[in-house]
Each structure stands twice: as structure tokens, then as C-alpha cells.
Design a protein around this motif. Structure first.
Motif, PDB file in Angstrom:
ATOM      1  N   GLY A  30      -6.318  36.045  17.621  1.00 54.09           N
ATOM      2  CA  GLY A  30      -5.908  35.302  16.487  1.00 54.09           C
ATOM      3  C   GLY A  30      -4.226  34.973  16.614  1.00 54.09           C
ATOM      4  N   ASP A  31      -3.431  35.592  17.239  1.00 57.00           N
ATOM      5  CA  ASP A  31      -1.916  35.209  17.173  1.00 57.00           C
ATOM      6  C   ASP A  31      -2.058  33.988  17.798  1.00 57.00           C
ATOM      7  N   ALA A  32      -2.830  33.729  19.175  1.00 53.86           N
ATOM      8  CA  ALA A  32      -2.535  32.499  19.826  1.00 53.86           C
ATOM      9  C   ALA A  32      -3.071  31.228  18.880  1.00 53.86           C
ATOM     10  N   LEU A  94       2.613  28.731  23.287  1.00 54.88           N
ATOM     11  CA  LEU A  94       2.682  29.664  22.314  1.00 54.88           C
ATOM     12  C   LEU A  94       2.012  30.708  22.742  1.00 54.88           C
ATOM     13  N   ASP A  95       2.460  32.240  22.401  1.00 56.71           N
ATOM     14  CA  ASP A  95       2.086  33.458  22.504  1.00 56.71           C
ATOM     15  C   ASP A  95       1.580  33.941  24.057  1.00 56.71           C
ATOM     16  N   HIS A  96       2.319  33.149  24.908  1.00 57.78           N
ATOM     17  CA  HIS A  96       2.327  33.601  26.285  1.00 57.78           C
ATOM     18  C   HIS A  96       3.720  33.457  26.997  1.00 57.78           C
ATOM     19  N   ASP A 120       7.167  32.951  21.961  1.00 57.24           N
ATOM     20  CA  ASP A 120       6.334  34.332  22.495  1.00 57.24           C
ATOM     21  C   ASP A 120       6.965  35.631  22.200  1.00 57.24           C
ATOM     22  N   HIS A 121       6.172  36.471  22.481  1.00 57.21           N
ATOM     23  CA  HIS A 121       6.808  38.191  22.177  1.00 57.21           C
ATOM     24  C   HIS A 121       6.612  38.992  23.429  1.00 57.21           C
ATOM     25  N   HIS A 122       6.113  38.331  24.773  1.00 51.79           N
ATOM     26  CA  HIS A 122       5.563  39.165  25.739  1.00 51.79           C
ATOM     27  C   HIS A 122       7.156  39.495  26.546  1.00 51.79           C
ATOM     28  N   PRO A 123       6.861  40.363  27.448  1.00 49.26           N
ATOM     29  CA  PRO A 123       8.124  40.741  28.280  1.00 49.26           C
ATOM     30  C   PRO A 123       8.255  39.770  29.495  1.00 49.26           C
ATOM     31  N   SER A 139       4.530  39.650  16.311  1.00 45.78           N
ATOM     32  CA  SER A 139       3.456  38.578  16.790  1.00 45.78           C
ATOM     33  C   SER A 139       4.356  37.191  16.872  1.00 45.78           C
ATOM     34  N   THR A 140       3.676  36.591  17.987  1.00 45.25           N
ATOM     35  CA  THR A 140       4.242  35.135  17.848  1.00 45.25           C
ATOM     36  C   THR A 140       4.389  34.384  16.641  1.00 45.25           C
ATOM     37  N   CYS A 141       3.367  34.652  15.601  1.00 48.14           N
ATOM     38  CA  CYS A 141       3.227  33.891  14.406  1.00 48.14           C
ATOM     39  C   CYS A 141       4.655  34.438  13.494  1.00 48.14           C
ATOM     40  N   THR A 171      -3.654  40.180  13.165  1.00 44.98           N
ATOM     41  CA  THR A 171      -4.792  40.601  14.199  1.00 44.98           C
ATOM     42  C   THR A 171      -3.590  41.150  15.249  1.00 44.98           C
ATOM     43  N   ASP A 172      -2.466  40.726  15.633  1.00 46.94           N
ATOM     44  CA  ASP A 172      -1.672  41.453  16.490  1.00 46.94           C
ATOM     45  C   ASP A 172      -1.000  42.772  16.061  1.00 46.94           C
ATOM     46  N   THR A 173      -1.262  43.150  14.968  1.00 43.69           N
ATOM     47  CA  THR A 173      -0.943  44.430  14.345  1.00 43.69           C
ATOM     48  C   THR A 173      -2.042  45.411  14.228  1.00 43.69           C
TER      49      THR A 173
HETATM   50 MN    MN Z   1       0.506  37.731  20.477  1.00 38.88          MN
END
Ligand code: MN
Ligand code: 5GP
Length: 337
Positions: A30-32, A94-96, A120-123, A139-141, A171-173
């Protein structure tokens, strides 16, 4: 925090006749899909020609998001994807956090000659031209909302764009249950509501669309497949390919299942282990500050967030289940230190 980068992005995107490509991660969630939908709609509105492309497919349950049905897949339209990559000036990731999450598109993206904007929001994000990466957001959103409102002004956001942005936040939460304790997340949602977000419609699309077979699959997993380890606070749900076929599985049908065992008090980690055609996919979830991304990264070719991670193994399902059991001790020792 990102003032300088945002300024540079803004300046760059003001050039005329820009062409852009938007890419989410493999197996878009959903976030992607929400972030890609929102960004593509905004680019449409500001006159930047863009194309969304995926290395696999966006699941049907996210097809209601505007522009998502127009995405092209590298699996059935490789020539078009390569052509777009060849002619685009800007690539939005986006989102990765790494091209390694772009499946078969990876080698072609690596050859991309233009500039890359990562949101993005990944480490551990890759080094790209413009990097907006923040692991503290929901989330990325949510992050994308900030970028859009600062680059183009929030007036560019209409109902469909707000719905797409809210999709990723929700969706990401897990419907604002985890990763959602920052007041800023709710300020963004408040803004989205003021801009026309149709929250009830989004909830209906995301959470009120069960099928009988999906409920039966969930029921079977909880009744017959879920077990809790004898020695560690770990719940596992192994699911065979045969079961997926039996219950007429469609992408998205298992969405959320892995979170359910966390509602058991003594369970601190929940792992869904799903047999796919060519690999076994693992989904990790945890409570509190237990870093399941470490477990996924160390043993299962994966990674992700502290409380939500994933991985995959080219092994039979039973072997992967055994590996989870065998590595639990390592993991709980490692996080004690
Ligand atoms: Mn995400
Ligand atoms: P899910 O369990 O929903 O498939 O994935 C949860 C999170 O784990 C995703 O948001 C993503 O960040 C991460 N993730 C899932 N699969 C993989 C993988 O194979 N590799 C890496 N690095 N991260 C993954």
C-alpha cells in the motif's frame, strides 16, 4: 531538515520538457503503490511526463488507486520499460532503499544515466543524486506529502492524491496502530482531510473487501498452522503453495495476517513463512524495540524496518521453518547484547 535537497529538487523539476520514471519496490504494498499513485498524479498536474513501472505486478486490491492501472511491468513489457529508462531525465525510487529491491529491473536501473530522486524510510539507503530518506516517519507516503507540499505547494493535492497518500500512511502503520506515535503523522492526515481526503472510501477499499476464500484461508492459518515456539516468544505461520491454491489465493489475501499473533501477550515476534512458486517468502513482525530486520538480514536474504521486515529463501518450506527455529537462539542472544 531537507531544505537544501528540497530546494535543489524544486529547481531541477522546474526545467522544461522533463521526462520521469517512477519505480516502487518488488511486490508493491500500500505504501509503495500509494506513493507512486500520488506522485504520478502530481507530475500529471504540473506537466511532467512520467511513467510508472514495476519489476512485477501491483496487486489487484490496490488497482482502485488513480493511475495505478496504467503502470507497465517489466515482466510483460520489457521493451517499453527499457525505452522509458533510456529517455527519462529523472528516476523516482519510492519506498525502497536500494536498487536490489527492484527485481529484474535492477541491471537496467543501474545503467540509468539521469538523476535519481529517492523518497524512502528504510535504513541504509543507496547513495543517489537526491536522497530523501527518513526512518522516523510512518511511511514513504508521509514523507512524500512533505516533499510535494514543499516543492509544489499543498494546493496541488486533490481528493485522489490525498486518498493515495493516506493509503500508505494507513497500511504501513497497520491502520495507525504501530509506527504512528509522532504528532506530525496526524498533522499530515489533518491536512489531507482538509484537502479532500475521503477516508471512509479508502478504508472501505483497503479493509472491507474480503472474499469468502480469503476469510477461509485466514481461518485455516490461525486454526491449523499457527504455532508458538516452546523456548522463544516466537509465533510462526507456515503456509504451503497447495493451501494457497486450495483457497484460491490472490495477491493481498494474506495482508495483515502476520500481525494477528502479536496480539497474544507472550508473543513478541511473529513470522509468516509462505511457499511461493520459486521461493519461500518470510514476513517478520515484532513488538517494542525487537529488531526483526536483523534476523531477516542475517539469515534470510532480507531486511526492512525494526518491527516489520521480510526476506526470502530458495529452499523447501520445511527447511526454512527449521532454519527459523534453529536461528531463534542466535537472534535472542544477539539482541540482548
Ligand atoms: Mn513503506
Ligand atoms: P512484508 O512482510 O510486508 O513483505 O515486508 C515488510 C517490510 O520488510 C517491507 O516494508 C520491506 O521494508 C521489508 N522487506 C520485505 N521483504 C524484503 C526483502 O526481501 N528484502 C529486504 N531488504 N526487505 C524486505
Amino acid at each position: 531538515m531537507y531544505e537544501t535537497i528540497i530546494e535543489r529538487i524544486k529547481e531541477r523539476l522546474e526545467s522544461r520538457d522533463l521526462k520521469a520514471v517512477i519505480i516502487p519496490h518488488i511486490s508493491p504494498d500500500g505504501d509503495a503503490a500509494g506513493s507512486c499513485s500520488a506522485l504520478w498524479q502530481v507530475l500529471d498536474r504540473v506537466g511532467i511526463q512520467a511513467q510508472l513501472m514495476t519489476c512485477d505486478y501491483i496487486p489487484d486490491y490496490l488497482k482502485w488507486l488513480k493511475r495505478i492501472p496504467d503502470a507497465i511491468s517489466f515482466q510483460n513489457r520489457p521493451k517499453e520499460c527499457k525505452h522509458w529508462l533510456h529517455q527519462a531525465d529523472i528516476l523516482f525510487m519510492l519506498d525502497h532503499n536500494t536498487v536490489a529491491r527492484e527485481g529484474d529491473l535492477e541491471p537496467f536501473v543501474k545503467e540509468f544515466k539521469g538523476e535519481v530522486i529517492m523518497i524512502d524510510h528504510h535504513p541504509d539507503p543507496d547513495d543517489v543524486t537526491y536522497r530523501i530518506s527518513d526512518t522516523s516517519v510512518s511511511s514513504t507516503c508521509e514523507l512524500l506529502y512533505n516533499v510535494i507540499s514543499r516543492v509544489w505547494g499543498k494546493e496541488v493535492i486533490d481528493t485522489d492524491i490525498a486518498n493515495a497518500i493516506y493509503t500508505g500512511i494507513s497500511t504501513d502503520t497497520g491502520g495507525l496502530s504501530h509506527n504512528s506515535s509522532h504528532p506530525e503523522t496526524y498533522r499530515v492526515i489533518a491536512d489531507l482531510l482538509a484537502l479532500g481526503l475521503n477516508k471512509d472510501y479508502v478504508h472501505e477499499q483497503l479493509y472491507q473487501r474480503n472474499t469468502l476464500s480469503r476469510l477461509r484461508l485466514t481461518g485455516n492459518c490461525l486454526l491449523n498452522k499457527l504455532t508458538i515456539d516452546e523456548h522463544f516468544p516466537v509465533a510462526t505461520i507456515p503456509i504451503t503453495f497447495q493451501e494457497l491454491e486450495l483457497y484460491n489465493y490472490k495477491d493481498g489475501d494474506l495482508e495483515g495476517l502476520v500481525n494477528i499473533p502479536l496480539s497474544i501477550e507472550e508473543v513478541l515476534v511473529s513470522i509468516q513463512i509462505t511457499e511461493r512458486k520459486d521461493k519461500v517468502k518470510l514476513s517478520f513482525r515484532s513488538k517494542g524495540n525487537i529488531p526483526v530486520n536483523l534476523w531477516a538480514k542475517e539469515f534470510f536474504n532480507g531486511g526492512g524496518h525494526l518491527n516489520a521486515a521480510g526476506g526470502q529463501m530458495p529452499l523447501p518450506l520445511d527447511d526454512v521453518v527449521k532454519k527459523v527455529r534453529d536461528t531463534a537462539e542466535w537472534f535472542f542472544k544477539a539482541i540482548k547484547n
